[in-house]
Design an enzyme around this catalytic site. Sequence first.
Site, PDB file in Angstrom:
ATOM      1  N   CYS A 185     -11.639   0.990   4.306  1.00 28.53           N
ATOM      2  CA  CYS A 185     -11.829   1.716   3.938  1.00 28.53           C
ATOM      3  C   CYS A 185     -12.190   0.557   1.935  1.00 28.53           C
ATOM      4  CB  CYS A 185     -10.347   2.309   2.853  1.00 28.53           C
ATOM      5  SG  CYS A 185      -9.079   1.094   2.673  1.00 28.53           S
ATOM      6  N   CYS A 229       0.605  -1.620  -0.076  1.00 28.98           N
ATOM      7  CA  CYS A 229       0.151  -0.197  -0.100  1.00 28.98           C
ATOM      8  C   CYS A 229       1.107   0.999  -0.091  1.00 28.98           C
ATOM      9  CB  CYS A 229      -1.395   0.023   1.408  1.00 28.98           C
ATOM     10  SG  CYS A 229      -2.017  -1.736   0.918  1.00 28.98           S
TER      11      CYS A 229
END
Length: 393
Positions: free
Chosen positions: A213, A82
Amino acid sequence: MKHTAVISGVGMVPFAKPGASAPYYQMGAEAARQALADAGLDYAKVEQAYVGYVYGDSTCGQRALYPIGMTGIPVVNVNNNCSTGSTALFLARQAVESGAADCVIALGFEQMKPGALGSYYNDRPTPFEPFDRICEELVGQPEVPLAIRYFGGAGMAHMDKYGTKAETFAKIRAKASRHAARNPVALFRKEVTVEEVMDSPVLIGPMTRLMACPPTCGAAAAIVCSEAFARANALDHRVRILAQAMTTDTPSTFEARNMMQLVGYDMTRAAADQVYEAAGIGPEELDAVELHDCFATNELLTYEALRLAPEGGGEQMVEDGDNTHGGRVVTNPSGGLLSKGHPLGATGLAQCTELVQQLRGQAADRQVEGARIALQHNLGLGGACVVTMYQAT
Protein backbone atom coordinates in the site's frame (compact mmCIF):
# COMPACT_ATOMS: atom_id res chain seq x y z
CA MET A 1 -28.11 -1.86 30.66
CA LYS A 2 -26.31 -2.16 27.33
CA HIS A 3 -27.40 0.35 24.73
CA THR A 4 -27.39 -0.40 21.00
CA ALA A 5 -24.78 1.66 19.12
CA VAL A 6 -25.65 2.84 15.62
CA ILE A 7 -23.63 4.71 13.01
CA SER A 8 -25.74 7.76 12.17
CA GLY A 9 -23.27 9.54 9.92
CA VAL A 10 -20.00 8.95 8.08
CA GLY A 11 -17.62 11.19 6.19
CA MET A 12 -14.37 10.82 4.29
CA VAL A 13 -12.18 13.12 2.23
CA PRO A 14 -10.57 11.79 -0.96
CA PHE A 15 -7.19 10.28 -0.12
CA ALA A 16 -4.08 11.87 -1.62
CA LYS A 17 -0.36 11.33 -1.99
CA PRO A 18 1.93 13.03 0.54
CA GLY A 19 2.39 16.66 -0.40
CA ALA A 20 -0.86 16.76 -2.39
CA SER A 21 -3.30 17.03 0.53
CA ALA A 22 -4.55 19.79 2.77
CA PRO A 23 -3.00 19.99 6.27
CA TYR A 24 -4.18 17.34 8.75
CA TYR A 25 -6.48 19.66 10.66
CA GLN A 26 -8.28 20.80 7.52
CA MET A 27 -8.78 17.21 6.34
CA GLY A 28 -9.97 16.21 9.79
CA ALA A 29 -12.41 19.11 10.05
CA GLU A 30 -13.82 18.36 6.59
CA ALA A 31 -14.37 14.66 7.38
CA ALA A 32 -16.09 15.64 10.64
CA ARG A 33 -18.33 18.13 8.82
CA GLN A 34 -19.28 15.48 6.29
CA ALA A 35 -20.17 12.97 9.02
CA LEU A 36 -22.28 15.55 10.85
CA ALA A 37 -24.03 16.53 7.62
CA ASP A 38 -24.61 12.89 6.73
CA ALA A 39 -26.23 12.40 10.12
CA GLY A 40 -28.13 15.68 9.97
CA LEU A 41 -26.67 16.51 13.38
CA ASP A 42 -25.58 19.74 15.07
CA TYR A 43 -22.10 19.43 16.61
CA ALA A 44 -23.50 20.94 19.82
CA LYS A 45 -25.22 17.59 20.47
CA VAL A 46 -21.95 15.61 20.32
CA GLU A 47 -20.91 14.74 23.87
CA GLN A 48 -17.45 13.23 23.38
CA ALA A 49 -14.79 12.93 20.66
CA TYR A 50 -12.14 10.28 20.06
CA VAL A 51 -9.56 11.39 17.51
CA GLY A 52 -6.90 9.12 16.05
CA TYR A 53 -3.59 9.85 14.32
CA VAL A 54 -0.12 8.29 14.40
CA TYR A 55 2.17 11.06 13.20
CA GLY A 56 1.53 14.33 15.01
CA ASP A 57 1.93 16.28 18.20
CA SER A 58 -0.37 15.90 21.15
CA THR A 59 -3.83 17.54 20.95
CA CYS A 60 -4.00 17.46 17.15
CA GLY A 61 -7.55 16.27 17.71
CA GLN A 62 -8.48 19.58 19.27
CA ARG A 63 -6.82 21.44 16.39
CA ALA A 64 -9.05 19.59 13.91
CA LEU A 65 -12.30 19.88 15.88
CA TYR A 66 -12.10 23.44 17.21
CA PRO A 67 -13.12 24.90 13.82
CA ILE A 68 -16.27 22.76 14.03
CA GLY A 69 -17.13 24.02 17.50
CA MET A 70 -15.45 24.80 20.82
CA THR A 71 -18.11 23.21 22.98
CA GLY A 72 -15.84 22.11 25.83
CA ILE A 73 -16.46 18.38 25.38
CA PRO A 74 -13.81 15.75 26.15
CA VAL A 75 -11.49 15.22 23.19
CA VAL A 76 -9.40 12.07 23.57
CA ASN A 77 -6.40 11.71 21.27
CA VAL A 78 -5.69 8.10 20.21
CA ASN A 79 -2.52 6.47 18.80
CA ASN A 80 -2.43 2.72 18.17
CA ASN A 81 -0.37 2.38 14.99
CA CYS A 82 -2.34 1.29 11.93
CA SER A 83 -5.36 0.29 14.03
CA THR A 84 -5.70 3.84 15.38
CA GLY A 85 -8.91 4.76 13.54
CA SER A 86 -10.77 1.65 14.65
CA THR A 87 -9.43 2.08 18.17
CA ALA A 88 -11.13 5.50 18.22
CA LEU A 89 -14.29 3.79 16.97
CA PHE A 90 -13.94 1.11 19.67
CA LEU A 91 -13.79 3.77 22.39
CA ALA A 92 -16.73 5.66 20.90
CA ARG A 93 -18.82 2.49 20.75
CA GLN A 94 -17.93 1.64 24.36
CA ALA A 95 -19.00 5.09 25.53
CA VAL A 96 -22.38 4.76 23.82
CA GLU A 97 -23.08 1.14 24.74
CA SER A 98 -22.23 1.77 28.39
CA GLY A 99 -24.49 4.79 28.56
CA ALA A 100 -21.64 7.17 29.35
CA ALA A 101 -22.66 9.21 26.30
CA ASP A 102 -25.53 9.23 23.82
CA CYS A 103 -23.68 10.75 20.86
CA VAL A 104 -19.96 10.58 20.09
CA ILE A 105 -17.76 11.40 17.12
CA ALA A 106 -14.84 9.18 16.11
CA LEU A 107 -12.39 10.97 13.81
CA GLY A 108 -9.14 9.82 12.24
CA PHE A 109 -6.62 11.57 10.00
CA GLU A 110 -3.03 11.34 8.84
CA GLN A 111 -0.64 13.68 7.07
CA MET A 112 2.17 11.42 5.91
CA LYS A 113 5.56 11.78 4.30
CA PRO A 114 6.71 9.93 1.16
CA GLY A 115 8.50 6.61 1.54
CA ALA A 116 8.41 3.69 3.94
CA LEU A 117 7.17 4.01 7.50
CA GLY A 118 9.80 4.91 10.06
CA SER A 119 10.31 5.90 13.67
CA TYR A 120 10.42 9.56 14.70
CA TYR A 121 11.72 8.94 18.24
CA ASN A 122 15.14 7.44 17.79
CA ASP A 123 16.48 8.68 21.13
CA ARG A 124 14.64 5.91 23.05
CA PRO A 125 13.90 2.19 22.76
CA THR A 126 11.45 1.27 20.02
CA PRO A 127 8.30 -0.66 20.96
CA PHE A 128 9.17 -2.98 18.06
CA GLU A 129 12.37 -4.18 19.71
CA PRO A 130 11.09 -7.72 20.56
CA PHE A 131 9.41 -7.96 17.15
CA ASP A 132 12.53 -6.79 15.32
CA ARG A 133 14.66 -9.35 17.11
CA ILE A 134 12.59 -12.27 15.86
CA CYS A 135 12.17 -10.75 12.40
CA GLU A 136 15.95 -10.42 12.16
CA GLU A 137 16.36 -14.11 13.08
CA LEU A 138 13.64 -15.35 10.71
CA VAL A 139 13.95 -12.97 7.77
CA GLY A 140 17.16 -10.98 8.09
CA GLN A 141 17.76 -8.32 5.42
CA PRO A 142 17.87 -5.39 7.88
CA GLU A 143 18.48 -3.00 4.99
CA VAL A 144 14.85 -3.54 3.88
CA PRO A 145 12.25 -1.24 5.54
CA LEU A 146 10.59 -2.72 8.60
CA ALA A 147 7.02 -3.20 7.37
CA ILE A 148 8.18 -4.81 4.12
CA ARG A 149 10.32 -7.31 6.04
CA TYR A 150 7.45 -8.16 8.36
CA PHE A 151 4.71 -8.73 5.81
CA GLY A 152 6.99 -10.05 3.10
CA GLY A 153 8.34 -12.51 5.65
CA ALA A 154 4.79 -13.53 6.59
CA GLY A 155 4.01 -14.16 2.93
CA MET A 156 7.12 -16.32 2.60
CA ALA A 157 6.09 -18.26 5.71
CA HIS A 158 2.70 -18.97 4.15
CA MET A 159 4.34 -20.07 0.91
CA ASP A 160 6.69 -22.40 2.80
CA LYS A 161 3.86 -23.96 4.82
CA TYR A 162 1.14 -24.27 2.18
CA GLY A 163 2.88 -23.99 -1.19
CA THR A 164 1.17 -20.68 -1.98
CA LYS A 165 2.23 -19.11 -5.28
CA ALA A 166 3.50 -15.54 -5.64
CA GLU A 167 0.95 -15.05 -8.44
CA THR A 168 -1.84 -15.49 -5.88
CA PHE A 169 -0.72 -12.34 -4.07
CA ALA A 170 -0.63 -10.58 -7.43
CA LYS A 171 -4.22 -11.68 -8.10
CA ILE A 172 -5.27 -10.09 -4.82
CA ARG A 173 -3.63 -6.82 -5.84
CA ALA A 174 -5.27 -6.91 -9.26
CA LYS A 175 -8.65 -7.51 -7.61
CA ALA A 176 -8.11 -4.48 -5.36
CA SER A 177 -7.49 -2.31 -8.42
CA ARG A 178 -10.69 -3.49 -10.09
CA HIS A 179 -12.68 -2.58 -6.99
CA ALA A 180 -10.97 0.81 -6.62
CA ALA A 181 -11.76 1.69 -10.23
CA ARG A 182 -15.37 2.01 -9.05
CA ASN A 183 -14.50 4.16 -6.02
CA PRO A 184 -14.30 7.93 -6.67
CA VAL A 185 -12.40 8.63 -3.43
CA ALA A 186 -9.70 5.96 -3.88
CA LEU A 187 -6.12 7.13 -4.34
CA PHE A 188 -5.30 4.71 -7.18
CA ARG A 189 -8.17 4.04 -9.60
CA LYS A 190 -6.19 2.53 -12.46
CA GLU A 191 -6.70 -1.20 -12.98
CA VAL A 192 -3.56 -3.31 -13.00
CA THR A 193 -3.12 -6.84 -14.28
CA VAL A 194 -1.52 -9.78 -12.53
CA GLU A 195 1.37 -9.52 -14.99
CA GLU A 196 1.91 -5.84 -14.19
CA VAL A 197 1.95 -6.61 -10.47
CA MET A 198 4.48 -9.41 -10.93
CA ASP A 199 6.67 -7.27 -13.20
CA SER A 200 6.90 -4.34 -10.76
CA PRO A 201 10.15 -4.03 -8.76
CA VAL A 202 10.76 -6.72 -6.15
CA LEU A 203 10.83 -5.49 -2.55
CA ILE A 204 11.54 -8.77 -0.76
CA GLY A 205 10.81 -12.43 -1.46
CA PRO A 206 7.52 -12.69 -3.38
CA MET A 207 6.54 -9.10 -2.69
CA THR A 208 6.67 -6.53 -5.45
CA ARG A 209 6.09 -2.81 -5.18
CA LEU A 210 2.51 -3.03 -6.40
CA MET A 211 1.72 -5.49 -3.60
CA ALA A 212 2.39 -2.76 -1.01
CA CYS A 213 0.00 0.00 0.00
CA PRO A 214 1.17 3.57 -0.62
CA PRO A 215 1.83 6.26 2.02
CA THR A 216 -1.34 8.33 2.02
CA CYS A 217 -2.91 11.44 3.50
CA GLY A 218 -6.58 11.58 4.39
CA ALA A 219 -9.32 11.69 7.01
CA ALA A 220 -12.57 9.92 7.87
CA ALA A 221 -15.16 10.17 10.63
CA ALA A 222 -18.22 8.48 12.08
CA ILE A 223 -21.05 9.64 14.34
CA VAL A 224 -21.82 6.91 16.87
CA CYS A 225 -25.11 7.24 18.75
CA SER A 226 -27.39 5.16 20.90
CA GLU A 227 -30.33 3.90 18.90
CA ALA A 228 -32.68 5.70 21.30
CA PHE A 229 -30.86 9.01 20.74
CA ALA A 230 -30.91 8.52 16.98
CA ARG A 231 -34.64 7.85 16.96
CA ALA A 232 -35.41 10.76 19.30
CA ASN A 233 -33.41 13.13 17.07
CA ALA A 234 -34.64 11.69 13.74
CA LEU A 235 -31.13 10.50 12.82
CA ASP A 236 -30.28 7.63 10.54
CA HIS A 237 -30.22 4.36 12.53
CA ARG A 238 -30.16 1.82 9.70
CA VAL A 239 -26.69 0.48 10.55
CA ARG A 240 -25.85 -0.86 14.00
CA ILE A 241 -22.66 -2.20 15.50
CA LEU A 242 -23.66 -5.77 16.19
CA ALA A 243 -20.41 -6.81 17.89
CA GLN A 244 -16.86 -5.53 18.28
CA ALA A 245 -13.64 -6.81 19.84
CA MET A 246 -10.16 -5.44 20.32
CA THR A 247 -7.22 -7.71 21.05
CA THR A 248 -3.50 -7.33 21.66
CA ASP A 249 -0.62 -9.76 21.40
CA THR A 250 -0.41 -12.97 23.41
CA PRO A 251 2.75 -15.02 24.04
CA SER A 252 2.15 -16.95 20.80
CA THR A 253 3.14 -13.85 18.82
CA PHE A 254 6.75 -14.50 19.84
CA GLU A 255 6.75 -18.13 20.95
CA ALA A 256 5.49 -19.48 17.62
CA ARG A 257 8.63 -18.15 15.93
CA ASN A 258 6.64 -17.72 12.74
CA MET A 259 6.25 -14.50 10.78
CA MET A 260 2.52 -15.06 10.34
CA GLN A 261 2.06 -14.92 14.10
CA LEU A 262 4.47 -12.00 14.40
CA VAL A 263 2.28 -9.83 12.13
CA GLY A 264 -0.89 -10.48 14.09
CA TYR A 265 -2.52 -13.69 12.85
CA ASP A 266 -3.44 -14.83 16.35
CA MET A 267 -4.69 -11.38 17.38
CA THR A 268 -6.96 -11.35 14.35
CA ARG A 269 -8.24 -14.89 14.97
CA ALA A 270 -9.02 -14.09 18.63
CA ALA A 271 -10.84 -10.83 17.82
CA ALA A 272 -12.85 -12.43 15.03
CA ASP A 273 -13.88 -15.38 17.19
CA GLN A 274 -15.03 -13.04 19.95
CA VAL A 275 -17.13 -11.09 17.46
CA TYR A 276 -18.70 -14.16 15.86
CA GLU A 277 -19.61 -15.52 19.28
CA ALA A 278 -21.05 -12.23 20.54
CA ALA A 279 -23.07 -11.66 17.37
CA GLY A 280 -24.23 -15.23 16.95
CA ILE A 281 -23.29 -14.86 13.28
CA GLY A 282 -20.51 -16.78 11.57
CA PRO A 283 -18.21 -15.95 8.66
CA GLU A 284 -20.42 -17.85 6.21
CA GLU A 285 -23.13 -15.18 6.68
CA LEU A 286 -20.98 -12.16 5.79
CA ASP A 287 -21.75 -10.18 2.65
CA ALA A 288 -18.86 -7.69 2.64
CA VAL A 289 -15.55 -7.39 4.46
CA GLU A 290 -13.12 -4.50 4.70
CA LEU A 291 -9.85 -6.00 5.94
CA HIS A 292 -6.36 -4.73 6.56
CA ASP A 293 -4.58 -5.34 3.24
CA CYS A 294 -1.53 -3.18 3.95
CA PHE A 295 0.24 -5.73 1.75
CA ALA A 296 -1.32 -8.29 -0.58
CA THR A 297 0.32 -11.00 1.50
CA ASN A 298 -1.59 -9.87 4.58
CA GLU A 299 -4.94 -10.03 2.80
CA LEU A 300 -4.40 -13.72 2.14
CA LEU A 301 -3.36 -14.38 5.74
CA THR A 302 -6.40 -12.48 6.96
CA TYR A 303 -8.83 -14.58 4.91
CA GLU A 304 -7.73 -17.50 7.03
CA ALA A 305 -7.43 -15.65 10.35
CA LEU A 306 -11.01 -14.33 9.95
CA ARG A 307 -12.17 -17.85 8.99
CA LEU A 308 -13.30 -16.72 5.55
CA ALA A 309 -11.21 -19.65 4.35
CA PRO A 310 -9.72 -22.64 6.19
CA GLU A 311 -6.07 -22.50 7.17
CA GLY A 312 -4.10 -23.00 3.99
CA GLY A 313 -7.25 -22.35 1.94
CA GLY A 314 -6.72 -18.68 1.15
CA GLU A 315 -5.18 -19.42 -2.23
CA GLN A 316 -8.17 -21.53 -3.27
CA MET A 317 -10.50 -18.71 -2.22
CA VAL A 318 -8.65 -16.41 -4.61
CA GLU A 319 -8.62 -18.95 -7.43
CA ASP A 320 -12.38 -19.53 -7.06
CA GLY A 321 -13.16 -15.80 -7.14
CA ASP A 322 -14.84 -16.05 -3.74
CA ASN A 323 -13.26 -12.75 -2.64
CA THR A 324 -15.00 -10.45 -5.14
CA HIS A 325 -18.35 -9.57 -6.70
CA GLY A 326 -20.21 -12.72 -7.70
CA GLY A 327 -18.27 -14.80 -5.18
CA ARG A 328 -19.01 -15.83 -1.61
CA VAL A 329 -17.96 -12.61 0.14
CA VAL A 330 -16.71 -9.33 -1.36
CA THR A 331 -13.45 -8.37 0.30
CA ASN A 332 -12.39 -4.72 0.25
CA PRO A 333 -15.07 -3.41 -2.12
CA SER A 334 -13.51 0.04 -1.59
CA GLY A 335 -10.22 -1.08 -3.14
CA GLY A 336 -8.71 -1.55 0.29
CA LEU A 337 -5.49 -0.09 1.59
CA LEU A 338 -3.70 -1.31 -1.54
CA SER A 339 -5.66 0.96 -3.88
CA LYS A 340 -7.79 3.26 -1.75
CA GLY A 341 -4.75 4.20 0.32
CA HIS A 342 -3.64 3.91 3.94
CA PRO A 343 -3.51 7.15 5.96
CA LEU A 344 -2.79 5.34 9.22
CA GLY A 345 -5.07 7.19 11.63
CA ALA A 346 -7.93 7.40 9.14
CA THR A 347 -7.94 3.85 7.79
CA GLY A 348 -10.22 2.26 10.40
CA LEU A 349 -12.82 4.97 9.97
CA ALA A 350 -12.54 4.86 6.18
CA GLN A 351 -13.33 1.14 6.40
CA CYS A 352 -16.31 1.99 8.60
CA THR A 353 -17.48 4.61 6.09
CA GLU A 354 -17.32 2.10 3.24
CA LEU A 355 -19.27 -0.57 5.08
CA VAL A 356 -21.94 1.83 6.30
CA GLN A 357 -22.47 3.00 2.73
CA GLN A 358 -22.63 -0.62 1.56
CA LEU A 359 -25.23 -1.55 4.17
CA ARG A 360 -27.32 1.51 3.34
CA GLY A 361 -27.19 0.63 -0.35
CA GLN A 362 -25.33 3.88 -1.13
CA ALA A 363 -22.14 2.45 -2.66
CA ALA A 364 -23.12 3.15 -6.28
CA ASP A 365 -21.01 1.23 -8.82
CA ARG A 366 -19.19 -0.76 -6.13
CA GLN A 367 -22.36 -1.83 -4.30
CA VAL A 368 -22.37 -5.37 -2.93
CA GLU A 369 -25.75 -6.73 -3.94
CA GLY A 370 -28.06 -7.34 -0.99
CA ALA A 371 -25.46 -6.48 1.66
CA ARG A 372 -26.90 -6.94 5.17
CA ILE A 373 -23.97 -8.11 7.33
CA ALA A 374 -20.44 -6.66 7.08
CA LEU A 375 -17.17 -7.20 8.93
CA GLN A 376 -14.28 -4.78 9.45
CA HIS A 377 -10.71 -5.79 10.35
CA ASN A 378 -8.06 -3.21 11.25
CA LEU A 379 -4.58 -4.26 12.42
CA GLY A 380 -1.72 -2.38 14.05
CA LEU A 381 1.65 -3.97 14.72
CA GLY A 382 3.04 -3.63 18.16
CA GLY A 383 0.16 -4.47 18.50
CA ALA A 384 -3.62 -4.19 18.38
CA CYS A 385 -6.42 -5.61 16.26
CA VAL A 386 -10.02 -4.41 16.09
CA VAL A 387 -12.76 -6.45 14.42
CA THR A 388 -16.25 -4.98 14.07
CA MET A 389 -19.45 -6.50 12.75
CA TYR A 390 -22.19 -4.25 11.34
CA GLN A 391 -25.79 -5.10 10.53
CA ALA A 392 -28.33 -3.31 8.38
CA THR A 393 -31.62 -3.09 10.27
